[in-house]
Design a protein around this motif. Structure first.
Motif, short mmCIF file in Angstrom:
data_model
loop_
_atom_site.label_atom_id
_atom_site.label_comp_id
_atom_site.label_asym_id
_atom_site.label_seq_id
_atom_site.Cartn_x
_atom_site.Cartn_y
_atom_site.Cartn_z
N TYR A 61 0.82 -1.22 0.00
CA TYR A 61 0.00 0.00 0.00
C TYR A 61 0.85 1.27 0.00
O TYR A 61 0.34 2.37 0.18
CB TYR A 61 -0.96 0.02 1.19
N ARG A 62 2.15 1.08 -0.16
CA ARG A 62 3.09 2.21 -0.20
C ARG A 62 2.98 3.09 1.04
O ARG A 62 2.95 4.32 0.96
CB ARG A 62 2.89 3.03 -1.46
N ARG A 63 2.91 2.44 2.18
CA ARG A 63 2.80 3.14 3.45
C ARG A 63 4.13 3.08 4.18
O ARG A 63 4.90 2.12 4.00
CB ARG A 63 1.73 2.50 4.34
N PRO A 64 4.42 4.05 5.03
CA PRO A 64 5.66 3.98 5.82
C PRO A 64 5.58 2.84 6.83
O PRO A 64 4.50 2.48 7.29
CB PRO A 64 5.72 5.34 6.51
N GLY A 65 6.72 2.27 7.14
CA GLY A 65 6.78 1.29 8.22
C GLY A 65 7.13 -0.12 7.80
O GLY A 65 7.38 -0.97 8.65
N SER A 66 7.19 -0.40 6.50
CA SER A 66 7.49 -1.76 6.06
C SER A 66 8.86 -2.21 6.55
O SER A 66 9.01 -3.33 7.05
CB SER A 66 7.39 -1.86 4.54
N GLU A 67 9.85 -1.36 6.40
CA GLU A 67 11.20 -1.72 6.86
C GLU A 67 11.24 -1.88 8.38
O GLU A 67 11.92 -2.78 8.89
CB GLU A 67 12.22 -0.67 6.41
N GLN A 68 10.51 -1.04 9.08
CA GLN A 68 10.46 -1.15 10.54
C GLN A 68 9.77 -2.44 10.96
O GLN A 68 10.19 -3.11 11.90
CB GLN A 68 9.74 0.07 11.15
N ALA A 69 8.72 -2.81 10.25
CA ALA A 69 8.03 -4.07 10.55
C ALA A 69 8.96 -5.26 10.32
O ALA A 69 8.95 -6.22 11.08
CB ALA A 69 6.76 -4.20 9.69
N ALA A 70 9.78 -5.18 9.28
CA ALA A 70 10.75 -6.25 9.02
C ALA A 70 11.77 -6.34 10.16
O ALA A 70 12.15 -7.44 10.57
CB ALA A 70 11.46 -6.02 7.69
N ALA A 71 12.17 -5.19 10.67
CA ALA A 71 13.10 -5.18 11.80
C ALA A 71 12.46 -5.81 13.03
O ALA A 71 13.08 -6.60 13.74
CB ALA A 71 13.56 -3.75 12.10
N VAL A 72 11.19 -5.48 13.28
CA VAL A 72 10.47 -6.07 14.41
C VAL A 72 10.36 -7.58 14.23
O VAL A 72 10.56 -8.34 15.18
CB VAL A 72 9.07 -5.42 14.59
N GLU A 73 10.04 -8.01 13.02
CA GLU A 73 9.93 -9.44 12.76
C GLU A 73 11.24 -10.16 13.11
O GLU A 73 11.23 -11.20 13.77
CB GLU A 73 9.56 -9.69 11.30
N ARG A 74 12.36 -9.58 12.67
CA ARG A 74 13.66 -10.20 12.97
C ARG A 74 13.92 -10.23 14.48
O ARG A 74 14.44 -11.23 15.00
CB ARG A 74 14.78 -9.45 12.26
N LEU A 75 13.55 -9.17 15.17
CA LEU A 75 13.76 -9.12 16.62
C LEU A 75 12.94 -10.18 17.33
O LEU A 75 13.43 -10.85 18.25
CB LEU A 75 13.42 -7.72 17.16
N VAL A 76 11.69 -10.34 16.92
CA VAL A 76 10.82 -11.34 17.55
C VAL A 76 11.35 -12.74 17.24
O VAL A 76 11.44 -13.59 18.13
CB VAL A 76 9.36 -11.18 17.11
N GLN A 77 11.73 -12.98 16.00
CA GLN A 77 12.24 -14.29 15.60
C GLN A 77 13.47 -14.69 16.42
O GLN A 77 13.63 -15.84 16.79
CB GLN A 77 12.61 -14.31 14.12
N SER A 78 14.32 -13.72 16.67
CA SER A 78 15.57 -14.00 17.37
C SER A 78 15.41 -13.94 18.90
O SER A 78 16.39 -14.15 19.62
CB SER A 78 16.66 -13.03 16.93
#
Length: 97
Positions: A61-78
């Protein structure tokens, strides 16, 4: 892209933005509950899924936050320290609204 496509994407975001809010809320619940344990409890699984879905939706949807969400995903995974996850989720909330 054309104005018509831009308008369509904006209309679809207005229609489904509540899902992004619900997904950030799932991440906030994960943080409030103290994170997940190493065996991968339900909240951790939910948080990881929510972050993953946010990556795609915000990007689509071309919204801000996609990269931040990816960072959160990595943090939760680890199973990163909760203070790191909390800070990343706060920033994601700020970006998503």
């Amino acid at each position: 892209m054309s104005d018509a496509v831009d308008r369509f994407i904006a209309e679809m975001w207005e229609r489904y933005a509540y899902l992004a809010d619900q997904r950030v809320a799932a991440l906030e619940r994960y943080v409030e509950a103290g994170g997940g344990d190493s065996s991968g409890d339900v909240l951790a699984d939910e948080a990881e899924s929510a972050a993953h879905k946010l990556v795609g939706a915000l990007g689509s949807y071309r919204r801000p936050g996609s990269e931040q969400a990816a960072a959160v995903e990595r943090l939760v995974q680890s199973r990163a320290p909760l203070d790191e996850v909390a800070a990343a989720v706060r920033e994601l909330r700020r970006l998503v609204g």
